[in-house]
Design a protein around this motif. Sequence first.
Motif, PDB file in Angstrom:
ATOM      1  N   ALA A 140       0.847  -1.189   0.000  1.00 16.96           N
ATOM      2  CA  ALA A 140       0.000   0.000   0.000  1.00 16.96           C
ATOM      3  C   ALA A 140       0.885   1.241   0.000  1.00 16.96           C
ATOM      4  O   ALA A 140       1.833   1.327   0.783  1.00 16.96           O
ATOM      5  CB  ALA A 140      -0.906   0.018   1.229  1.00 16.96           C
TER       6      ALA A 140
ATOM      7  N   ALA B 191      -2.420   0.878   7.181  1.00 21.74           N
ATOM      8  CA  ALA B 191      -1.918  -0.129   6.238  1.00 21.74           C
ATOM      9  C   ALA B 191      -1.800  -1.497   6.905  1.00 21.74           C
ATOM     10  O   ALA B 191      -2.104  -2.532   6.290  1.00 21.74           O
ATOM     11  CB  ALA B 191      -0.565   0.314   5.678  1.00 21.74           C
TER      12      ALA B 191
ATOM     13  N   VAL C  89       1.187   4.972   1.123  1.00 18.60           N
ATOM     14  CA  VAL C  89       0.597   5.785   2.181  1.00 18.60           C
ATOM     15  C   VAL C  89       1.054   7.224   1.956  1.00 18.60           C
ATOM     16  O   VAL C  89       2.240   7.537   2.099  1.00 18.60           O
ATOM     17  CB  VAL C  89       1.020   5.293   3.574  1.00 18.60           C
TER      18      VAL C  89
ATOM     19  N   HIS D 199      -1.790  -5.246   4.742  1.00 19.04           N
ATOM     20  CA  HIS D 199      -0.686  -5.149   3.790  1.00 19.04           C
ATOM     21  C   HIS D 199       0.630  -5.630   4.398  1.00 19.04           C
ATOM     22  O   HIS D 199       0.816  -5.604   5.615  1.00 19.04           O
ATOM     23  CB  HIS D 199      -0.551  -3.709   3.295  1.00 19.04           C
TER      24      HIS D 199
ATOM     25  N   GLY E 158       4.375  -0.931   3.398  1.00 18.20           N
ATOM     26  CA  GLY E 158       3.789   0.389   3.229  1.00 18.20           C
ATOM     27  C   GLY E 158       4.803   1.321   2.589  1.00 18.20           C
ATOM     28  O   GLY E 158       5.937   1.433   3.072  1.00 18.20           O
TER      29      GLY E 158
ATOM     30  N   ARG F  16      -5.261  -2.995   7.355  1.00 18.91           N
ATOM     31  CA  ARG F  16      -5.863  -3.403   6.092  1.00 18.91           C
ATOM     32  C   ARG F  16      -5.129  -4.580   5.452  1.00 18.91           C
ATOM     33  O   ARG F  16      -5.391  -4.956   4.322  1.00 18.91           O
ATOM     34  CB  ARG F  16      -5.955  -2.200   5.154  1.00 18.91           C
TER      35      ARG F  16
END
Length: 303
Positions: free
Chosen positions: A4, A77, A6, A82, A85, A80
């Motif tokens: 992800a 992150a 960020v 992942h 990041g 969710r």
Amino acid sequence: MSVAAVVVSYNRKDLLRQCLASLEIQGEALDEIIVIENGSTDGSPDMVRKEFPSVTLSETGANLGGAGGFAWGIQTAIERGHTFGWLMDDDANPAPGSLAPLVEVALDRDLNAGFVAAQVTDEEGTAPNPGHPAVVDPDPQKQIRASAHGALAVTQATFVGLLVNLEQARTMPLPYADFFIWFDDAEYTRRLASRSIGVYVPGSVVRHPAKPANPDMAGRLFYYVRNHIWLSKLSEGQGVWEGNPAVKSLRVLAFALTIFAAARSKRTWASALTRGVWEGLTRSPRAVMPGEYRPVGTSVAPR
């Protein structure tokens, strides 16, 4: 494995648009883009919703500073699901294909890097950005390990284009949100590198404006002084210059004296310096683990 991006954003709508457009062309290596919207008043949230509907928008409802924004972003992150990041401010502009070399190094389980840093350049991508240097690790064994990837081992790096190993991040406190601005990235990457290894990959380029130095720091001198002392407190064992708050206080005092003449408000200069030294010596930033950081008013769209 999933990655992800960020992005912490505050009142730079046009630059945020450019950043998100650059992220969207990174290809399959990027699974999600998360924007931490830090209370902007320039229409940035509406722009994201309208022009980038696939982006996950997390609105803090207030300005948490860069430090609080990245703390919230790393936690988001992790929550969710992942693995990595990719951190950056809204004025970062990743070059095409800049994520893939970072992921390649990060996936080496033998290396097990805590973070993998990109080369931060000027806006044209032609010269290193002097405001964002990585610090080379003096450990020769770590350099040998990093050299296998055409990279360097480093002890700290900026949050501009930094790929963080979230498996390691979930086992340690988030970036210290109390820093608000400045040096939160230096402190956090030092921790990651000390637990494993930090790696700098010059083949990955993230463009970033080179900002001219402003000797009149005004009220921001408070953060510069306090956070330098906090960084020293959190760097115990790293030598007399870095790990001694009293010595660090004298050093930041000496620096503050060099910019006294440029300060438009001498009262603001004196107040910021005094408060910075006092809070630096008498207080410490709060350590908050992932999952425990809950700023008032934050919300994130469901995945």
